[in-house]
Design an enzyme around this catalytic site. Structure first.
Site, PDB file in Angstrom:
ATOM      1  N   GLU A   1     -35.581  34.922  45.692  1.00  0.00           N
ATOM      2  CA  GLU A   1     -36.104  36.280  45.516  1.00  0.00           C
ATOM      3  C   GLU A   1     -37.605  36.259  45.766  1.00  0.00           C
ATOM      4  OE1 GLU A   1     -35.543  38.102  41.672  1.00  0.00           O
ATOM      5  OE2 GLU A   1     -36.167  40.049  42.422  1.00  0.00           O
TER       6      GLU A   1
ATOM      7  N   GLU B   1     -32.777  34.655  38.089  1.00  0.00           N
ATOM      8  CA  GLU B   1     -31.400  34.910  37.667  1.00  0.00           C
ATOM      9  C   GLU B   1     -30.338  34.541  38.699  1.00  0.00           C
ATOM     10  OE1 GLU B   1     -33.711  37.339  38.369  1.00  0.00           O
ATOM     11  OE2 GLU B   1     -32.797  39.021  39.439  1.00  0.00           O
TER      12      GLU B   1
ATOM     13  N   HIS C   1     -33.177  37.748  29.182  1.00  0.00           N
ATOM     14  CA  HIS C   1     -33.457  38.546  30.381  1.00  0.00           C
ATOM     15  C   HIS C   1     -32.661  38.034  31.582  1.00  0.00           C
ATOM     16  CE1 HIS C   1     -36.177  41.008  32.985  1.00  0.00           C
ATOM     17  NE2 HIS C   1     -35.863  40.072  33.862  1.00  0.00           N
ATOM     18  N   GLU C   2     -32.748  36.753  31.857  1.00  0.00           N
ATOM     19  CA  GLU C   2     -32.060  36.223  33.043  1.00  0.00           C
ATOM     20  C   GLU C   2     -30.545  36.325  32.868  1.00  0.00           C
ATOM     21  OE1 GLU C   2     -34.088  35.993  35.360  1.00  0.00           O
ATOM     22  OE2 GLU C   2     -35.868  35.835  34.097  1.00  0.00           O
TER      23      GLU C   2
ATOM     24  N   HIS D   1     -29.366  39.820  33.531  1.00  0.00           N
ATOM     25  CA  HIS D   1     -29.339  40.136  34.960  1.00  0.00           C
ATOM     26  C   HIS D   1     -27.953  39.882  35.568  1.00  0.00           C
ATOM     27  CE1 HIS D   1     -33.187  41.415  36.402  1.00  0.00           C
ATOM     28  NE2 HIS D   1     -33.854  40.312  36.098  1.00  0.00           N
TER      29      HIS D   1
END
Ligand code: ZN
Length: 900
Positions: free
Chosen positions: A125, A268, A301-302, A305
């Site tokens: 990413e 992620e 958070h990851e 995702h």
């Protein structure tokens, strides 16, 4: 990156891809100097798009062979793109085989395939996959991946990629292989591979539906004792997403791998998250409470995702906040739910808002201001910003607030329904922010969100922080109170005028003696103690009835919208809220406002007297000594607004004056409350065996603040006893939080023991990279005394432990100085700016992404007072004059220069 003139990409120019890639079969022969990549794809033309050539993205690749359906084909290069014009006609699938090589050990920008500590990692990413092979490197092209890794078995015993391991075995010459199949289609930015000498903590879990999953956290062999907290956080994340949103883990195996060379926090990649070690490794001896908290939230958070980002991804990078804003919202909610009780939840909310207001509001007011869904960019890496992430999260949070009902006051149920519909409609797709907002609104017909959806979506399209003005008028004869709300929003680059936003204003009314008053809108039979008004126009008035005396309004409770509030409250009003508001956010806010007002007033006057009034000091004492308030809350309430936040309130900023003023305020708080700080330290310093829970970390935070204040007061009067005790605590501390707080107290107060402590600290932790980062950061962020910080920073650049190539280390020294120590950085002799320009250029040659982040340290140069302003401009122009800047730095620098 250095390919000709940078061109801006426009959101409106989006078109669907001319080809789809259904399957990708990748074979890697891993070698640090020359890795060979065989990429076999099955493609077909997109019948919805006019027939055209296939243009594949590539960067820093050596192309060896291209075959179509097994045979040779003609191709050409157009800039960085590989162009194939003679592909089979019609919509039948065809095979495309591309063989390339790349050089991972020379890859210092850490995008694509790179080597770190003798292991291989990838980062794709946003546009790193094109550095691995030629591809349609865009998130709306989703394919099924099969990956075979081949490497020397002794050097790279562990071979990982996305999905499930289907085969492994030995090859000739001491090599081995592993074959992975990802059962889920994904965009290429979620591809990952890892190879190296790694060990794993493993955990088997059962989902609610009774399915078994294997969780693994891979680290370097010496780090296994620092993985328990990350694993606990991962298990908690899996359970939370199932419980709150009904979203289960969709993989048999979920892996986290830590690397010490990483540009961001974590990534992620489907089933194979790659993390900066900073957000994985922790034990009580090496990590602080803040590290423990950050690990929990980044692991969450990851993991989150996996649904919001991976199962449903972004159509194009302008939609980045679709996944990031939503996932930040989810991780914030997760951390709050983990914190448990209301007061601990509020502390987390205050911390989040503090970041938003100090960093995102500043971004909104500077040259890089952009909407949550930008309209154009030159380099997408520059748009992984606090606006996309943190403001994006606030936009999602407002949606939740706007679907609330009397039975669901926070909107949690309505929002969860919206999420359900979002997945029903879009699972497996690449979609837009509009699709998300539409789903939340459609699942809640009749809600304020559904009624105002198109207006609400201005939060996605308009940049800038709205100003909300609130004025109340009490009518004694009518026993009514009329509140008038009006809004405006300052111009931002490219957006001169703005239309009204939809602003949810959660409020309560208090009597002067601090009682909650009933809220009854004229014409309504309902009385509530708290309510959310929804401002949709430039201004509106609301009349509350049945009030016996003039109320004190508590507005924007819980920070119900990301706006700057001007409520015109008097000092007496704010003192009332500080003492009595039942909303902990506004209680904290009242204290901050009082301190901020004192600061701004003192800066405008030039008088040398005390900055904080006795009244305010007493109020602060009452908070500190309060029998019912949490230690964590007290720590936040008694922490002064940062220099950057104070500076944000001023139209012209003299960083030296702001610093001197804040130091004076701190000294005043330290001395006036000395006995109280002593009490606070004594009462909170003993906490038994270490546990990172909200309660005990709050106690450590308050003890640390108190210790720091006591040190400051002691140094002022030449008392060595207290610093001596702090030094003792530094040596005896049973955990890193207490130890680092003691070290900071000595460094910040400038006591002579600071140097001994720093030397001892280095000796104790010289083999702990993340702790050495703290050691660098503390020195670079120390209060400036007669310009001593910059020479110290320059000297530390020569330290054997310093490395410009390692992003964490570069950030710990250079960023801590340039971005987080304004008074040391903004020097009258401009030497800080010279240093900044040198480092931006040096970093740009190694890692443009990191360089561009450092470049942003000068974002707000045009508001500086002279001589800083002119000197800053010269430094920015010096960087701009460099001919071969990366697009990353070029974009930031040209925006900064356009700001003047
Ligand atoms: Zn994210």
């Amino acid at each position: 990156m250095r390919e000709g003139q940078p061109t801006a990409i426009q959101r409106e120019a989006y078109t669907a891809p001319a080809f789809w890639i259904d399957t990708v079969d990748l074979t890697f022969d891993l070698d640090p100097a020359k890795t060979r990549v065989l990429n076999k794809m099955r493609l077909r033309r997109n019948p919805d798009v006019a027939a055209q050539a296939l243009r594949l993205d590539g960067e820093d690749l050596n192309l060896a062979r291209v075959l179509v359906n097994g045979g040779g084909t003609s191709f050409k290069m157009d800039g960085a793109q590989l162009v194939l014009e003679n592909l089979p006609e019609g919509t039948e699938p065809f095979d495309l085989e591309i063989f390339t090589t790349c050089n991972p050990e020379k890859n210092t920008q850490l995008m694509g395939l790179y080597v770190s500590n003798d292991s291989f990692f990838t980062q794709c990413e946003a546009e790193g996959f094109r550095r691995i092979t030629y591809f349609l490197d865009r998130p709306d092209v989703m394919a099924s991946y099969t990956v075979t890794l081949r490497a020397d078995k002794a050097k790279y015993p562990v071979l990982l990629s996305n999905g499930n391991l289907v085969e492994q075995g030995a090859l000739e010459d001491g090599r081995h292989f592993a074959k992975w199949v990802d059962p889920h289609k994904k965009p290429c930015y979620l591809f990952a591979l890892v190879a190296g000498q790694l060990v794993a903590r493993e955990q088997r879990i059962l989902s609610r539906l009774g399915k078994e999953h294997l969780l693994q956290v891979f680290v370097r062999p010496g780090d296994l004792d620092k993985t328990e907290h990350a694993m606990n956080s991962l298990m908690a994340s899996v359970a939370w997403d199932e419980a709150r949103f009904g979203l289960p883990l969709d993989l048999e195996r979920f892996m986290i791998v830590a690397t010490s060379d990483f540009n961001m926090g974590a990534m992620e990649n489907k089933g194979l998250n790659i993390f900066n070690t900073k957000f994985v490794l922790a034990n009580p001896n090496t990590a602080t409470d803040m590290d423990f908290g950050n690990i929990e939230s980044v692991v969450g958070h990851e993991y989150f995702h996996n649904w919001t980002g991976n199962r449903i991804t972004c159509r194009d990078w302008f939609q980045l906040s679709l996944k990031e804003g939503l996932t930040v919202f989810r991780d914030q909610e997760f951390s709050q739910d983990m914190a448990g009780v209301a007061s601990a939840r509020a502390v987390k909310r205050i911390e989040d808002v503090r970041v938003l207001r100090t960093v995102q509001f500043a971004e909104d007011a500077g040259p890089m201001a952009h909407p949550v869904r930008p309209d154009s960019y030159v380099e997408i890496n520059n748009f992984y910003t606090v606006t996309i992430y943190e403001k994006g999260s606030e936009v999602v949070r407002m949606m939740q607030t706007l679907v609330a009902t009397p039975n669901d006051l926070q909107g949690r149920d309505g929002f969860a329904k919206g999420m359900k519909l979002y997945f029903e409609r879009h699972d497996g797709q690449a979609v837009t922010c509009d699709d998300f907002a539409q789903a939340i609104a459609d699942a809640n017909p009749g809600s304020a969100l559904a009624h105002n959806l198109s207006t609400f979506k201005r939060w996605y399209s308009q940049a800038g922080t709205p100003r909300l003005q609130a004025r109340g008028a009490y009518n004694a004869a009518e026993r009514s109170y009329t509140l008038t709300l009006s809004q405006s929003c300052p111009a931002t680059p490219g957006q001169d005028s703005k239309q009204p936003f939809v602003i949810p204003v959660t409020l309560g009314l208090l009597s002067r003696d601090g009682q909650a008053l009933p809220l009854q809108l004229a014409g309504s039979a309902e009385t509530l103690t708290q309510q959310t008004l929804v401002l949709t126009e430039a201004s509106a008035s609301y009349t509350f009835v049945n009030l016996d005396s003039e109320p004190v309004p508590s507005l924007l409770r819980g920070f119900s919208a990301p706006v700057v509030l001007d409520d015109g409250l008097s000092t007496a009003d704010l003192l009332c809220l500080l003492a009595h508001d039942s909303d902990p956010f506004n209680q904290w806010e009242a204290g901050q406002r009082l301190m901020l007002q004192s600061a701004v007033q003192a800066l405008s006057q030039d008088n040398a007297g005390p900055v904080l009034s006795d009244e305010l000091i007493n109020a602060m004492r009452n908070v500190l000594r309060h029998p019912a308030l949490d230690a964590a809350f007290k720590d936040l309430a008694l922490t002064l607004p940062s220099e950057n936040y104070i500076a944000d309130q001023l139209s012209v900023v003299d960083p030296q004056r702001v610093h001197a003023l804040r130091e004076a305020m701190r000294l005043q708080l330290a001395t006036a409350l000395q006995a109280d700080w002593q009490w606070a330290w004594d009462a909170h310093k003993n906490n038994g065996a270490y546990s990172p829970d909200a309660q005990s970390s709050g106690r450590r935070a308050l003890a640390g603040l108190a210790m720091g204040m006591l040190c400051i007061a002691a140094v002022q009067v030449g008392d060595d006893v207290t610093p001596g005790r702090v030094y003792q605590q530094f040596k005896d501390a049973g955990n890193m939080t207490d130890r680092f707080n003691a070290l900071s107290a000595l460094v910040v107060s400038g006591h002579a023991l600071a140097n001994d402590a720093l030397a001892l600290f280095h000796k104790l932790f010289q083999h702990e990279a993340l702790v050495i980062d703290k050691w660098f950061a503390l020195q670079a962020g120390a209060p400036d005394r007669a310009g001593d910080v910059l020479p110290r920073v320059r000297q530390l650049m020569q330290h054997a432990d310093f490395s410009l190539r390692n992003p964490n280390r570069a950030r710990s020294l250079i960023f801590s100085y340039c971005s987080a120590n304004p008074a040391a950085f903004h020097r009258a002799d401009a030497a800080g700016y010279v240093y900044w320009s040198e480092q931006v250029l040096a970093l740009d040659a190694i890692n443009p992404q990191v360089a561009a982040r450092l470049a942003r340290a000068m974002d707000r140069w045009s508001r500086l007072a002279e001589p800083y302003r002119s000197a800053a401009k010269v430094a920015i122009e010096r960087v701009a004059a460099k001919a071969d800047l990366s697009n990353d730095v070029r974009e930031v620098i040209s925006r900064a220069l356009n700001a003047a």
